[in-house]
Design a protein around this motif. Structure first.
Motif, mmCIF file in Angstrom:
data_model
loop_
_atom_site.group_PDB
_atom_site.id
_atom_site.type_symbol
_atom_site.label_atom_id
_atom_site.label_comp_id
_atom_site.label_asym_id
_atom_site.label_seq_id
_atom_site.Cartn_x
_atom_site.Cartn_y
_atom_site.Cartn_z
ATOM 1 N N VAL A 8 49.177 42.670 34.972
ATOM 2 C CA VAL A 8 48.853 43.365 33.732
ATOM 3 C C VAL A 8 47.568 42.828 33.110
ATOM 4 C CG1 VAL A 8 49.627 43.820 31.374
ATOM 5 C CG2 VAL A 8 51.249 43.961 33.268
ATOM 6 N N ARG A 9 47.413 41.515 33.111
ATOM 7 C CA ARG A 9 46.225 40.924 32.486
ATOM 8 C C ARG A 9 44.957 41.293 33.247
ATOM 9 N NH1 ARG A 9 47.967 34.772 32.146
ATOM 10 N NH2 ARG A 9 48.793 35.406 34.185
ATOM 11 N N TYR A 10 45.066 41.325 34.557
ATOM 12 C CA TYR A 10 43.888 41.672 35.350
ATOM 13 C C TYR A 10 43.510 43.134 35.141
ATOM 14 C CZ TYR A 10 40.723 42.237 39.296
ATOM 15 O OH TYR A 10 39.628 42.507 40.069
ATOM 16 N N VAL A 11 44.490 44.003 35.120
ATOM 17 C CA VAL A 11 44.222 45.427 34.870
ATOM 18 C C VAL A 11 43.617 45.610 33.482
ATOM 19 C CG1 VAL A 11 45.277 47.692 34.549
ATOM 20 C CG2 VAL A 11 45.966 46.270 36.485
ATOM 21 N N ALA A 12 44.155 44.889 32.502
ATOM 22 C CA ALA A 12 43.616 44.985 31.141
ATOM 23 C C ALA A 12 42.164 44.531 31.105
ATOM 24 C CB ALA A 12 44.467 44.151 30.183
ATOM 25 N N TRP A 13 41.854 43.473 31.858
ATOM 26 C CA TRP A 13 40.476 42.996 31.911
ATOM 27 C C TRP A 13 39.566 44.049 32.540
ATOM 28 C CZ3 TRP A 13 37.098 41.866 35.989
ATOM 29 C CH2 TRP A 13 35.929 41.189 35.612
ATOM 30 N N LEU A 14 40.015 44.662 33.637
ATOM 31 C CA LEU A 14 39.229 45.716 34.276
ATOM 32 C C LEU A 14 39.002 46.892 33.321
ATOM 33 C CD1 LEU A 14 40.664 45.933 37.924
ATOM 34 C CD2 LEU A 14 38.452 45.025 37.213
ATOM 35 N N MET A 15 40.052 47.281 32.594
ATOM 36 C CA MET A 15 39.912 48.392 31.654
ATOM 37 C C MET A 15 38.901 48.047 30.552
ATOM 38 S SD MET A 15 41.883 50.741 32.886
ATOM 39 C CE MET A 15 41.467 50.063 34.517
ATOM 40 N N THR A 16 38.903 46.800 30.137
ATOM 41 C CA THR A 16 37.946 46.369 29.112
ATOM 42 C C THR A 16 36.514 46.473 29.628
ATOM 43 O OG1 THR A 16 39.578 44.841 28.163
ATOM 44 C CG2 THR A 16 37.264 44.469 27.607
ATOM 45 N N ILE A 17 36.311 46.051 30.878
ATOM 46 C CA ILE A 17 34.989 46.166 31.487
ATOM 47 C C ILE A 17 34.568 47.627 31.572
ATOM 48 C CG2 ILE A 17 33.710 45.879 33.663
ATOM 49 C CD1 ILE A 17 33.985 43.310 32.126
ATOM 50 N N ALA A 112 33.720 36.096 43.129
ATOM 51 C CA ALA A 112 32.914 35.802 41.949
ATOM 52 C C ALA A 112 33.854 35.556 40.775
ATOM 53 C CB ALA A 112 31.984 36.967 41.643
ATOM 54 N N THR A 113 33.386 34.829 39.787
ATOM 55 C CA THR A 113 34.194 34.596 38.595
ATOM 56 C C THR A 113 34.213 35.869 37.742
ATOM 57 O OG1 THR A 113 32.303 33.831 37.300
ATOM 58 C CG2 THR A 113 33.515 32.172 38.583
ATOM 59 N N ARG A 114 35.141 35.919 36.818
ATOM 60 C CA ARG A 114 35.174 37.070 35.912
ATOM 61 C C ARG A 114 33.908 37.125 35.053
ATOM 62 N NH1 ARG A 114 41.386 38.101 33.769
ATOM 63 N NH2 ARG A 114 42.376 38.040 35.848
ATOM 64 N N ALA A 115 33.394 35.973 34.691
ATOM 65 C CA ALA A 115 32.153 35.959 33.911
ATOM 66 C C ALA A 115 31.018 36.564 34.726
ATOM 67 C CB ALA A 115 31.813 34.533 33.496
ATOM 68 N N ALA A 116 30.925 36.196 36.008
ATOM 69 C CA ALA A 116 29.865 36.731 36.860
ATOM 70 C C ALA A 116 30.023 38.239 37.040
ATOM 71 C CB ALA A 116 29.880 36.030 38.219
ATOM 72 N N ALA A 117 31.260 38.698 37.223
ATOM 73 C CA ALA A 117 31.508 40.129 37.383
ATOM 74 C C ALA A 117 31.143 40.890 36.114
ATOM 75 C CB ALA A 117 32.967 40.381 37.752
ATOM 76 N N ALA A 118 31.495 40.328 34.960
ATOM 77 C CA ALA A 118 31.179 40.980 33.692
ATOM 78 C C ALA A 118 29.669 41.055 33.479
ATOM 79 C CB ALA A 118 31.845 40.225 32.538
ATOM 80 N N VAL A 119 28.963 39.963 33.793
ATOM 81 C CA VAL A 119 27.500 39.962 33.654
ATOM 82 C C VAL A 119 26.897 41.024 34.561
ATOM 83 C CG1 VAL A 119 25.417 38.621 34.119
ATOM 84 C CG2 VAL A 119 27.318 37.573 32.887
#
Length: 418
Positions: A8-17, A112-119
């Motif tokens: 759930v947390r990973y999906v929520a993070w993807l949706m936020t991106i 990659a880290t989530r920070a790297a993916a977000a950047v």
């Protein structure tokens, strides 16, 4: 739990991106303005809109090869908006959302880290080729095609056979460049030791779709349209080879190199400074070259839109980015990410309000050179010397920062698959 388990947390993070990318596109639309040609439809866009309103006969032969986005937009327009231009604007937000989600997921599959993916995603969401073009010129199918191509690459990396079949078919029917996803999948399967029977069963449907859509487009063509190069492989190859003449002009070569280097802002500039980890990654997974080489060739030999073709390399960017930043010490990544973002802002100019003059001057300058070479070069040079200088300075700074932040010997990351 691995991020690929889709908790759930990973999906929520993807949706936020995804929401952040859609919001970035919406905000760019407010500052960028809209193209005024043909009542806001644009050049190609006018044909796409007419295809929705009056049927596929209103499009050109090449546009009839790209029915998926138009069919989806047509349904949305019929049920909700009843205004083709408003439909394109709204659906581009949807495509931007899913493109960001898929690219972020691909990035993390290569550790990659989530920070790297977000950047990565947020930088791409400020680029001309990924977002600003569609903020200014919404009536195009390319953004949707990016998303469908990325979805097919994600399916191939994940190894889900039914998803691969479905997404590669949709991809090749969304934009003709998407056939490279089939090349990618075939080479990847052969490298991984899949049987020829499995490979054929997986990718034959997309190959059939690729050739079928040409027969379909030809059936709508009349008169000289029947002989359009895009409707046959032989005609397409002949047309591409003829376009080698552009390279005899230094101005064309200079613009091509600039747009190739800045295609994805600071992201592509950084990749140019990390050839060693990229070459190691590509030696390990050469299937990515099955996408890179054909797209670069079409970009070099296609018409003078150059970067619009190169933008179909988007699904390749996540693993390249992951390999690139894997050589950077974690404690020094923040400074490098800030520099990459600054280079993106400097080269992509997301704050810039566009009009028809700046559209050609900044995004398609070689059209002006063709129209009137002497006048165009005089007009372009004062602006373009600044653009080139900014790109060169950005490249040098990123190269220095990356070298100082390197964590020793390059570490090639392996994809995480279920």
């Amino acid at each position: 739990m691995s991020h690929t388990a889709y908790d759930v947390r990973y999906v929520a993070w993807l949706m936020t991106i995804g929401l952040a990318a859609a919001l970035a596109l919406a905000l760019l639309g407010q500052v960028t303005g809209r193209i005024s040609v043909n009542n806001g439809y644009g050049y190609d866009g006018e044909h796409y809109v007419r295809m929705i309103e009056s049927g596929f006969k209103r499009g050109t032969p090449s546009m009839r090869l790209r029915p998926v986005v138009l069919l989806i937009n047509d349904e949305v327009n019929y049920h909700f908006f009843h205004n083709a231009l408003a439909t394109f604007r709204a659906m581009n937000l949807v495509y931007a959302f899913w493109l960001a989600v898929i690219l972020a997921d691909l990035c993390l599959r290569y550790e990659a880290t989530r920070a790297a993916a977000a950047v990565l995603v947020l930088n791409l969401s400020l680029c001309i080729s990924v977002a600003k073009m569609f903020a200014f010129y919404p009536a195009l199918v390319d953004l949707g095609a990016y998303a469908f191509m990325a979805a097919s690459v994600l399916a191939i990396v994940s190894g889900r056979r039914l998803a691969i079949v479905a997404t590669t078919i949709v991809a090749v029917l969304s934009r003709e460049f998407a056939v490279v996803t089939v090349f990618f999948g075939i080479v990847r399967d052969l490298r991984q030791g899949r049987s020829l029977r499995v490979v054929a069963a997986t990718y034959t449907p997309a190959v059939v779709a690729f050739f079928w859509i040409r027969r379909f487009a030809r059936s709508y063509s009349v008169g000289p349209e029947v002989n359009e190069p895009v409707l046959s492989l032989g005609g397409l190859v002949t047309a591409l080879m003829k376009n080698t003449e552009w390279w005899f002009d230094p101005a064309y070569a200079a613009f091509w190199l600039y747009f190739a280097a800045t295609l994805f802002g600071g992201v592509s500039l950084l990749l140019l400074t990390t050839m060693t980890p990229l070459s190691r990654g590509l030696r390990r997974e050469p299937e990515w070259l099955a996408m890179i080489v054909p797209i670069v060739a079409v970009t070099a030999l296609g018409y003078i839109d150059t970067w619009r073709y190169g933008a179909f390399l988007l699904p390749v960017v996540p693993p390249l980015w992951a390999w690139s930043v894997s050589t950077v010490q974690p404690g020094r990544q923040r400074l490098l990410f800030i520099a990459v973002s600054a280079a993106t802002i400097a080269t992509q100019r997301p704050w810039q309000h566009m009009d028809l003059a700046s559209y050609f001057r900044d995004w398609f300058p070689y059209y002006l050179v063709i129209e009137n070479r002497g006048t165009a070069l005089e007009t372009l040079w004062p602006v373009w010397r600044a653009y080139i200088a900014v790109a060169l300075v950005s490249l040098v700074v990123l190269g220095i920062l990356r070298a100082r932040a390197a964590a020793g010997a390059p570490r090639v990351l392996q994809p995480v698959v279920e």
